[in-house]
Motif scaffolding. Structure first.
Motif, PDB file in Angstrom:
ATOM      1  N   GLN A  30       0.846  -1.175   0.000  1.00 17.78           N
ATOM      2  CA  GLN A  30       0.000   0.000   0.000  1.00 17.78           C
ATOM      3  C   GLN A  30       0.891   1.237   0.000  1.00 17.78           C
ATOM      4  OE1 GLN A  30      -3.884  -0.407   2.477  1.00 17.78           O
ATOM      5  NE2 GLN A  30      -2.300  -1.198   3.810  1.00 17.78           N
ATOM      6  N   THR A  31       0.299   2.383  -0.334  1.00 14.76           N
ATOM      7  CA  THR A  31       1.029   3.629  -0.175  1.00 14.76           C
ATOM      8  C   THR A  31       1.141   3.936   1.312  1.00 14.76           C
ATOM      9  OG1 THR A  31      -0.957   5.008  -0.236  1.00 14.76           O
ATOM     10  CG2 THR A  31       0.086   4.466  -2.353  1.00 14.76           C
ATOM     11  N   LYS A  32       2.018   4.874   1.652  1.00 17.65           N
ATOM     12  CA  LYS A  32       2.203   5.213   3.063  1.00 17.65           C
ATOM     13  C   LYS A  32       0.908   5.750   3.667  1.00 17.65           C
ATOM     14  CE  LYS A  32       4.915   7.930   6.283  1.00 17.65           C
ATOM     15  NZ  LYS A  32       5.975   8.933   6.476  1.00 17.65           N
ATOM     16  N   SER A  33       0.176   6.604   2.908  1.00 13.69           N
ATOM     17  CA  SER A  33      -1.067   7.169   3.433  1.00 13.69           C
ATOM     18  C   SER A  33      -2.112   6.077   3.638  1.00 13.69           C
ATOM     19  CB  SER A  33      -1.604   8.247   2.493  1.00 13.69           C
ATOM     20  OG  SER A  33      -1.887   7.719   1.209  1.00 13.69           O
ATOM     21  N   GLU A  34      -2.165   5.090   2.727  1.00 16.60           N
ATOM     22  CA  GLU A  34      -3.106   3.986   2.878  1.00 16.60           C
ATOM     23  C   GLU A  34      -2.758   3.151   4.111  1.00 16.60           C
ATOM     24  OE1 GLU A  34      -4.181   3.227  -1.864  1.00 16.60           O
ATOM     25  OE2 GLU A  34      -2.690   1.988  -0.836  1.00 16.60           O
ATOM     26  N   TYR A  35      -1.465   2.905   4.287  1.00 15.00           N
ATOM     27  CA  TYR A  35      -1.056   2.104   5.438  1.00 15.00           C
ATOM     28  C   TYR A  35      -1.322   2.832   6.746  1.00 15.00           C
ATOM     29  CZ  TYR A  35       1.777  -0.900   8.433  1.00 15.00           C
ATOM     30  OH  TYR A  35       2.202  -1.748   9.433  1.00 15.00           O
ATOM     31  N   THR A  36      -1.105   4.143   6.734  1.00 19.04           N
ATOM     32  CA  THR A  36      -1.394   4.932   7.929  1.00 19.04           C
ATOM     33  C   THR A  36      -2.858   4.808   8.314  1.00 19.04           C
ATOM     34  OG1 THR A  36       0.341   6.520   7.397  1.00 19.04           O
ATOM     35  CG2 THR A  36      -1.363   7.245   8.928  1.00 19.04           C
ATOM     36  N   ARG A  37      -3.734   4.901   7.315  1.00 18.64           N
ATOM     37  CA  ARG A  37      -5.157   4.765   7.609  1.00 18.64           C
ATOM     38  C   ARG A  37      -5.468   3.352   8.098  1.00 18.64           C
ATOM     39  NH1 ARG A  37     -10.729   5.771   4.088  1.00 18.64           N
ATOM     40  NH2 ARG A  37     -12.049   4.963   5.752  1.00 18.64           N
ATOM     41  N   THR A  38      -4.837   2.360   7.471  1.00 20.61           N
ATOM     42  CA  THR A  38      -5.062   0.972   7.879  1.00 20.61           C
ATOM     43  C   THR A  38      -4.738   0.776   9.359  1.00 20.61           C
ATOM     44  OG1 THR A  38      -4.568   0.122   5.663  1.00 20.61           O
ATOM     45  CG2 THR A  38      -4.366  -1.427   7.499  1.00 20.61           C
ATOM     46  N   MET A  39      -3.580   1.274   9.785  1.00 19.75           N
ATOM     47  CA  MET A  39      -3.153   1.070  11.159  1.00 19.75           C
ATOM     48  C   MET A  39      -4.007   1.881  12.130  1.00 19.75           C
ATOM     49  SD  MET A  39      -1.046  -1.202  10.663  1.00 19.75           S
ATOM     50  CE  MET A  39      -0.470  -1.453  12.333  1.00 19.75           C
ATOM     51  N   ASN A  40      -4.388   3.083  11.733  1.00 22.39           N
ATOM     52  CA  ASN A  40      -5.262   3.871  12.598  1.00 22.39           C
ATOM     53  C   ASN A  40      -6.627   3.215  12.749  1.00 22.39           C
ATOM     54  OD1 ASN A  40      -3.365   5.835  13.093  1.00 22.39           O
ATOM     55  ND2 ASN A  40      -4.036   7.178  11.452  1.00 22.39           N
ATOM     56  N   ALA A  41      -7.132   2.626  11.654  1.00 17.10           N
ATOM     57  CA  ALA A  41      -8.432   1.951  11.712  1.00 17.10           C
ATOM     58  C   ALA A  41      -8.364   0.701  12.583  1.00 17.10           C
ATOM     59  CB  ALA A  41      -8.893   1.586  10.302  1.00 17.10           C
ATOM     60  N   ARG A  42      -7.225   0.016  12.541  1.00 12.91           N
ATOM     61  CA  ARG A  42      -7.085  -1.212  13.324  1.00 12.91           C
ATOM     62  C   ARG A  42      -6.813  -0.925  14.802  1.00 12.91           C
ATOM     63  NH1 ARG A  42      -2.768  -4.966  10.576  1.00 12.91           N
ATOM     64  NH2 ARG A  42      -3.427  -6.366  12.234  1.00 12.91           N
ATOM     65  N   ASN A  43      -6.472   0.296  15.109  1.00  9.51           N
ATOM     66  CA  ASN A  43      -6.283   0.677  16.502  1.00  9.51           C
ATOM     67  C   ASN A  43      -7.657   0.673  17.178  1.00  9.51           C
ATOM     68  OD1 ASN A  43      -5.922   1.983  18.952  1.00  9.51           O
ATOM     69  ND2 ASN A  43      -4.389   3.388  18.140  1.00  9.51           N
ATOM     70  N   THR A  44      -7.889  -0.285  18.038  1.00  8.54           N
ATOM     71  CA  THR A  44      -9.230  -0.497  18.588  1.00  8.54           C
ATOM     72  C   THR A  44      -9.683   0.595  19.539  1.00  8.54           C
ATOM     73  OG1 THR A  44      -8.231  -1.940  20.269  1.00  8.54           O
ATOM     74  CG2 THR A  44      -9.156  -2.995  18.315  1.00  8.54           C
ATOM     75  N   ASP A  45      -8.858   1.630  19.738  1.00  8.61           N
ATOM     76  CA  ASP A  45      -9.290   2.731  20.600  1.00  8.61           C
ATOM     77  C   ASP A  45     -10.276   3.658  19.887  1.00  8.61           C
ATOM     78  OD1 ASP A  45      -7.797   1.836  22.672  1.00  8.61           O
ATOM     79  OD2 ASP A  45      -6.075   3.138  22.263  1.00  8.61           O
ATOM     80  N   ASN A  46     -10.280   3.622  18.557  1.00  8.34           N
ATOM     81  CA  ASN A  46     -11.126   4.573  17.830  1.00  8.34           C
ATOM     82  C   ASN A  46     -11.823   3.947  16.623  1.00  8.34           C
ATOM     83  OD1 ASN A  46      -8.908   4.215  16.250  1.00  8.34           O
ATOM     84  ND2 ASN A  46      -8.241   6.340  16.257  1.00  8.34           N
ATOM     85  N   VAL A  47     -12.353   2.748  16.779  1.00  4.62           N
ATOM     86  CA  VAL A  47     -13.000   2.044  15.680  1.00  4.62           C
ATOM     87  C   VAL A  47     -14.469   2.454  15.562  1.00  4.62           C
ATOM     88  CG1 VAL A  47     -13.642  -0.216  14.755  1.00  4.62           C
ATOM     89  CG2 VAL A  47     -11.462   0.085  15.926  1.00  4.62           C
ATOM     90  N   THR A  48     -14.917   2.677  14.322  1.00  3.83           N
ATOM     91  CA  THR A  48     -16.334   2.863  14.027  1.00  3.83           C
ATOM     92  C   THR A  48     -16.770   1.731  13.116  1.00  3.83           C
ATOM     93  OG1 THR A  48     -15.943   4.197  12.050  1.00  3.83           O
ATOM     94  CG2 THR A  48     -16.053   5.379  14.166  1.00  3.83           C
ATOM     95  N   MET A  49     -18.086   1.577  12.933  1.00  2.05           N
ATOM     96  CA  MET A  49     -18.578   0.511  12.067  1.00  2.05           C
ATOM     97  C   MET A  49     -18.080   0.707  10.641  1.00  2.05           C
ATOM     98  SD  MET A  49     -20.099  -2.340  11.948  1.00  2.05           S
ATOM     99  CE  MET A  49     -20.640  -2.347  13.657  1.00  2.05           C
TER     100      MET A  49
END
Length: 621
Positions: A124-143
């Protein structure tokens, strides 16, 4: 009652754990007959901590850059140029922090999770990976973020399966482990909106556990989603995942609102209403309170952890220190081949205990051995590869776009749209063939060395003129000239270093042999020059022996280094000459040679089976 799910949205197969695995893209049938894939790389009696280190070699094959840092938790976000790849070592430890007993199923899942993390980081691009990791961080997950992560993970899994189908087999094992071993489904008393969200998540990631009851209960929203998915197809970009995630979360929200409205409109005395007799019946899903956004976000957090994320790990200082030691050990720095290719004036290059040396030459001995092998068979195998090798351009006329075809200027004036031509190229990928020759003293007894030299000359004659084959031939010994503990490797053929056609004539028995170090160092050296897949033939009598390196310990080390070389994308094949140690104690693949006359036929039969998978045709427009 489980539904035997056969109509997957993206045509994935249940036997492949609903992944995009394509067996036609495999180079080797290494997984044939195996239920636990990690057994290909490590022995069952190897402790989990040391077995886990194999992931370092896998990361290098996948292409994880050296500046990427390894972390034991997904909670650390990417910042600036600091890109991290989670290695879920905590999966292999119990609640007290001790490594558990070797469990092939668990080790498969660990490899799968780690490989998936590496793919997410590198494909993935760096920006895509950043979003991936932020989304997987269970402190701030939405549906919505959950749906995005599930879709995006499948997207990257497909890329992994296309490039590294063997490694994608481990991701299958991780999926199965998460669902079959650790997943706890929602209670039937939960609100229907929550259970729909869970069902949609399973449809995306692993439909094996979807039940007939769920399909029937959620027939309307699932039908809407299926139609949408078929219309828009499999998500090819991160933006596609984002749009589809927005739609899916929207369907779930609308369903919840519809269920709430249905509850409000239910007449008294009806199902679930006053006087119906089931006010206290907890088995009625409709009696569950309507979930708020916070409730759904909490569910998304639970599903993210249950379906995608491995164990977040231990944040203690003790665990952090242990993880740092683990990652340092993964590097195997003491056995790395040279990182540069600048030889000294005497033609040697040294790093650690590995010493590379340019070989001498002996034309007379080369031709003398050449007369003793069936060179006609070599020509047969060479022609087989030559027929598969392609490199040509082609043109397509009467196209609607491309370059203007000057032969159709008259049609251009008449506004005819098909006045263009397009050009393309058909090529075949390159492969590498490596050869390691045991030059130990034990090879000097009888005709062993002569057989080994002739076998190498046969391989050289087959591949030396093949445009799509990169040929690497080395000889190895150890403790040469009093250098105890050294591994000495002579370069008989290597692009850019030694292309002397008669160098193999100087191949002879010398001193001791550190087979494990030599095989892994050669594999790393070849890999430093090319990323192409290939075969690595090891011609030896199978008796590793050197200063401080013998017996069962040396045999075990050779087995370990062979599997490490295979993790770099090679199939390592021993050509065993009157072997002193049984082949299967150190190698998964071998050809037993008692008569040099049989080698041409054996090699032709072996390589012919591989040629279609070794040389792949591709078209570039």
């Amino acid at each position: 009652m489980s539904l035997k799910f056969k109509k997957d949205w993206w045509r994935r197969k249940e036997e492949d754990a609903f992944s995009f695995y394509d067996p036609s893209k495999k180079l080797f049938d290494w997984d044939s007959g195996r239920t636990g894939y990690s057994s290909y790389f490590v022995r069952d009696n190897q402790n989990l901590r040391s077995a886990a280190k194999m992931i370092g070699s896998m990361f290098r094959v996948i292409g994880v850059p050296k500046n990427f840092k390894l972390e034991h938790s997904i909670k650390k976000k990417t910042v600036k140029d600091d890109v991290t790849v989670p290695v879920p070592l905590a999966m292999l430890r119990d609640e007290e922090g001790n490594y558990m007993n070797h469990d092939t199923k668990l080790l498969d899942a660990f490899y799968g999770s780690s490989i998936q993390n590496a793919a997410l980081a590198t494909m993935q691009t760096k920006s895509e990976y950043t979003r991936t990791m932020n989304a997987r961080n269970t402190d701030n997950v939405t549906m919505r973020e959950l749906m995005y992560t599930l879709l995006n993970t499948e997207r990257v899994d497909k890329k992994l399966a296309d490039r590294f189908p063997g490694y994608s087999k481990f991701v299958q094992k991780f999926k199965q482990y998460k669902y079959d071993e650790t997943y706890e489904p929602l209670d039937s008393n939960e609100h229907a909106g929550k259970r729909l969200a869970e069902t949609v998540a399973k449809f995306i990631r692993y439909p094996a556990h979807i039940t007939e009851e769920e399909v029937e209960e959620f027939a309307k929203p699932l039908s809407q989603i299926e139609n949408y998915m078929k219309k828009h197809g499999f998500p090819k970009t991160s933006d596609d995942c984002d749009r589809q995630a927005s739609y899916l979360s929207g369907v779930i929200n609308k369903f919840i609102k519809a269920e709430d409205k249905k509850e409000e409109e239910e007449p008294p005395g009806g199902p679930g209403g006053p006087g119906s007799g089931d006010e206290d019946d907890d088995s009625n899903p409709g009696s569950a309170p309507s979930p708020s956004k916070d409730d759904m976000d909490e569910l998304a957090k639970q599903l993210m952890k249950a379906l995608v994320n491995p164990d977040d790990g231990d944040s203690s200082e003790e665990f952090a220190e242990d993880f740092q030691d683990f990652t340092e050990d993964m590097e195997e720095k003491k056995n790395l081949p040279p990182t540069n290719h600048d030889f000294s004036k005497d033609g040697t290059l040294t790093e650690g205990n590995i010493k590379f040396k340019k070989s001498d030459t002996d034309k007379d001995k080369y031709f003398n051995d050449l007369t003793k092998i069936n060179s006609t068979k070599a020509q047969v195998l060479a022609k087989l590869f030559a027929r598969k090798s392609k490199d040509y351009t082609f043109s397509m006329k009467s196209m609607r776009s491309g370059r203007l075809d000057t032969n159709k200027l008259a049609e251009a004036k008449q506004m005819v749209p098909t006045i263009y031509e397009r050009f393309g190229q058909v090529t075949t990928n390159k492969i590498n063939i490596g050869v390691m020759i045991d030059e130990s003293g034990s090879m000097g007894s009888g005709a062993k060395m002569q057989k080994a030299r002739q076998a190498a000359i046969f391989i050289n004659e087959v591949f030396k003129k093949q445009q799509d084959v990169q040929l690497f031939i080395y000889g190895h010994t150890a403790d040469e000239s009093g250098g105890y503990g050294d591994c000495n490797i002579r370069i008989y053929r290597e692009p850019g270093v030694n292309m002397d056609p008669y160098a193999l004539g100087s191949c002879k028995a010398r001193s001791n042999n550190r087979d494990g170090d030599a095989i892994y160092a050669a594999a790393r050296r070849i890999r430093s020059k090319t990323t192409d897949p290939g075969l690595l033939f090891v011609i030896s009598d199978g008796a590793p022996y050197a200063y401080g390196y013998d017996g069962q310990e040396a045999i075990n080390d050779t087995r370990k280094k062979v599997t490490m070389a295979q993790a770099l994308g090679f199939q390592v094949i021993q050509i065993a000459i009157e072997e002193e140690v049984p082949c299967d104690e150190m190698f998964d693949y071998y050809i037993q040679m008692t008569n040099i006359e049989n080698l041409p036929n054996d090699l032709i039969a072996y390589v012919s089976k591989k040629v279609d998978k070794l040389i792949k045709e591709k078209t570039i427009m």
